[in-house]
Design a protein around this motif. Structure first.
Motif, PDB file in Angstrom:
ATOM      1  N   ASP A   1       0.806  -1.220   0.000  1.00 14.67           N
ATOM      2  CA  ASP A   1       0.000   0.000   0.000  1.00 14.67           C
ATOM      3  C   ASP A   1       0.838   1.269   0.000  1.00 14.67           C
ATOM      4  O   ASP A   1       0.304   2.363   0.118  1.00 14.67           O
TER       5      ASP A   1
ATOM      6  N   GLY B   1       2.427   2.653  -2.383  1.00 17.19           N
ATOM      7  CA  GLY B   1       2.210   3.469  -3.578  1.00 17.19           C
ATOM      8  C   GLY B   1       3.509   3.837  -4.278  1.00 17.19           C
ATOM      9  O   GLY B   1       4.476   3.075  -4.284  1.00 17.19           O
ATOM     10  N   THR B   2       3.540   5.044  -4.841  1.00 20.82           N
ATOM     11  CA  THR B   2       4.693   5.453  -5.640  1.00 20.82           C
ATOM     12  C   THR B   2       5.900   5.801  -4.782  1.00 20.82           C
ATOM     13  O   THR B   2       6.967   6.079  -5.316  1.00 20.82           O
TER      14      THR B   2
ATOM     15  N   HIS C   1      -9.623  -2.828  -7.661  1.00 23.20           N
ATOM     16  CA  HIS C   1      -8.881  -1.935  -6.771  1.00 23.20           C
ATOM     17  C   HIS C   1      -7.409  -2.317  -6.742  1.00 23.20           C
ATOM     18  O   HIS C   1      -6.525  -1.444  -6.761  1.00 23.20           O
TER      19      HIS C   1
ATOM     20  N   GLU D   1      -5.726  -0.991  -9.781  1.00 24.55           N
ATOM     21  CA  GLU D   1      -5.526   0.456  -9.707  1.00 24.55           C
ATOM     22  C   GLU D   1      -4.336   0.803  -8.817  1.00 24.55           C
ATOM     23  O   GLU D   1      -3.524   1.688  -9.149  1.00 24.55           O
ATOM     24  N   VAL D   2      -4.214   0.113  -7.684  1.00 27.29           N
ATOM     25  CA  VAL D   2      -3.075   0.332  -6.788  1.00 27.29           C
ATOM     26  C   VAL D   2      -1.773  -0.006  -7.500  1.00 27.29           C
ATOM     27  O   VAL D   2      -0.775   0.720  -7.408  1.00 27.29           O
TER      28      VAL D   2
ATOM     29  N   GLU E   1      -1.153  -0.076 -10.803  1.00 25.61           N
ATOM     30  CA  GLU E   1      -0.843   0.896 -11.851  1.00 25.61           C
ATOM     31  C   GLU E   1      -0.290   2.185 -11.271  1.00 25.61           C
ATOM     32  O   GLU E   1       0.655   2.767 -11.806  1.00 25.61           O
ATOM     33  N   LYS E   2      -0.862   2.634 -10.169  1.00 21.64           N
ATOM     34  CA  LYS E   2      -0.394   3.857  -9.532  1.00 21.64           C
ATOM     35  C   LYS E   2       1.046   3.692  -9.043  1.00 21.64           C
ATOM     36  O   LYS E   2       1.893   4.577  -9.230  1.00 21.64           O
ATOM     37  N   ALA E   3       1.341   2.551  -8.433  1.00 26.18           N
ATOM     38  CA  ALA E   3       2.689   2.303  -7.913  1.00 26.18           C
ATOM     39  C   ALA E   3       3.719   2.254  -9.034  1.00 26.18           C
ATOM     40  O   ALA E   3       4.843   2.727  -8.880  1.00 26.18           O
TER      41      ALA E   3
ATOM     42  N   GLU F   1       3.987   3.869 -11.668  1.00 24.56           N
ATOM     43  CA  GLU F   1       4.312   5.136 -12.324  1.00 24.56           C
ATOM     44  C   GLU F   1       5.764   5.531 -12.097  1.00 24.56           C
ATOM     45  O   GLU F   1       6.339   6.284 -12.887  1.00 24.56           O
ATOM     46  N   GLN F   2       6.384   5.034 -11.022  1.00 28.68           N
ATOM     47  CA  GLN F   2       7.752   5.408 -10.705  1.00 28.68           C
ATOM     48  C   GLN F   2       8.792   4.565 -11.430  1.00 28.68           C
ATOM     49  O   GLN F   2       9.977   4.895 -11.417  1.00 28.68           O
TER      50      GLN F   2
ATOM     51  N   ARG G   1       2.624  -6.977 -15.040  1.00 29.66           N
ATOM     52  CA  ARG G   1       1.692  -6.666 -13.961  1.00 29.66           C
ATOM     53  C   ARG G   1       0.879  -7.902 -13.607  1.00 29.66           C
ATOM     54  O   ARG G   1       0.301  -8.538 -14.489  1.00 29.66           O
TER      55      ARG G   1
END
Length: 290
Positions: A160, A162-163, A212, A215-216, A218-220, A222-223, A232
């Motif tokens: 959790d 994230g980025t 969900h 989505e988590v 894909e957001k992570a 980004e870095q 993925r």
């Protein structure tokens, strides 16, 4: 000055395999290698060190151990800068302190009671739980080296964070350096109380939880640099079980571990603790920023 890769040695075969890995890691990153022996190691790991070397315990000399390990590293990766040190301290304290001035620590393990491939040595566990830098642990039965590229995959568990995940950043860099694919895995579960037997609603809670998780993920991601091949994966099930399954097709499994400065016990979490004990490949435990 570039921070070194530090490898802890004790003369055992698992620690010599750790030297191979550490030498490759240092060469990949273009940094020095530091070989360290903590002279009170036998208090924790017992007489098996002397048995491994075929000598009585009073003939096992720390200088010989680090000299042999350094020579092995230079044969493995000619041209890397190698330094050695013998530290008259408890091993876990010495290695955790070394980690404050290291890019990463590399350790082998030795299990006991016939469970060499399943049980983690007490020193490796303590260091992985308290180090402020990434710790790469090779199990007693593993013979993994980054240059071998048996699978060409680095697996990372995406939580959790994230980025801002240090574990994901470390895994992406490992994959880039090795020209390997990065398998980013996000485990998800549908709580039992959200299930329903209604035929028109069956599967809806699970779909939402999976969405969900995607989505988590894909957001992570980004870095992650664009030059890293990323796969993925969202998988239903407990994170520990999902990552252990993924470890069978990986050269390295990377997990994060949150650190609580005010807590004196093991700071690993259930997932990191579980994969350290049972993963089929090397495991990197990366401290997460709080």
């Amino acid at each position: 000055m570039a921070l070194p890769i530090v490898v802890g040695v004790d003369g055992s075969e698992p620690s010599l395999r750790a030297v191979d890995w550490a030498a490759d890691e240092a060469a990949l990153r273009g940094v020095p290698l530091r070989v360290v022996y903590a002279s009170l190691w036998e208090r924790y790991e017992g007489a098996s060190l002397a048995d491994d070397l075929g000598k009585p315990s009073d003939q096992v000399m720390a200088e010989d151990i680090v000299r042999t390990a350094a020579r092995r590293a230079q044969l493995c990766r000619p041209g890397i800068e190698v330094s050695t040190d013998v530290l008259p301290e408890e091993p876990e304290y010495a290695l955790v302190r070394e980690g404050r001035r290291a890019h990463a620590l590399v350790l082998g393990t030795r299990g006991r009671s016939g469970l060499v491939e399943m049980l983690l040595g007490s020193v490796s566990l303590a260091v992985a739980a308290h180090s402020t830098c990434p710790v790469i642990v090779l199990g007693g039965g593993q013979d993994n080296r980054p240059s071998a590229g048996d699978h060409g995959r680095v697996v990372v568990g995406v939580g959790d964070k994230g980025t801002d995940s240090a574990a994901l950043s470390f895994a992406a860099e490992e994959a880039r350096l090795r020209h390997a694919a990065l398998d980013a895995v996000r485990a998800w579960r549908c709580p039992a109380h959200e299930s329903t037997d209604h035929p028109l609603l069956a599967g809806e809670p699970a779909r939402l939880h999976e969405q969900h998780a995607s989505e988590v993920l894909e957001k992570a991601l980004e870095q992650v640099p664009t030059d890293v091949e990323v796969n993925r994966r969202t998988v239903e099930g407990p994170a520990r079980r999902v990552l252990l399954a993924a470890s069978h097709e990986a050269d390295l499994l990377v997990v994060g571990a949150r650190r609580n400065p005010g807590h004196l016990g093991l700071q690993l979490g259930r997932v990191a603790h579980g994969v350290l004990h049972h993963a089929a490949c090397a495991v990197a435990v990366v401290p997460e920023r709080t």
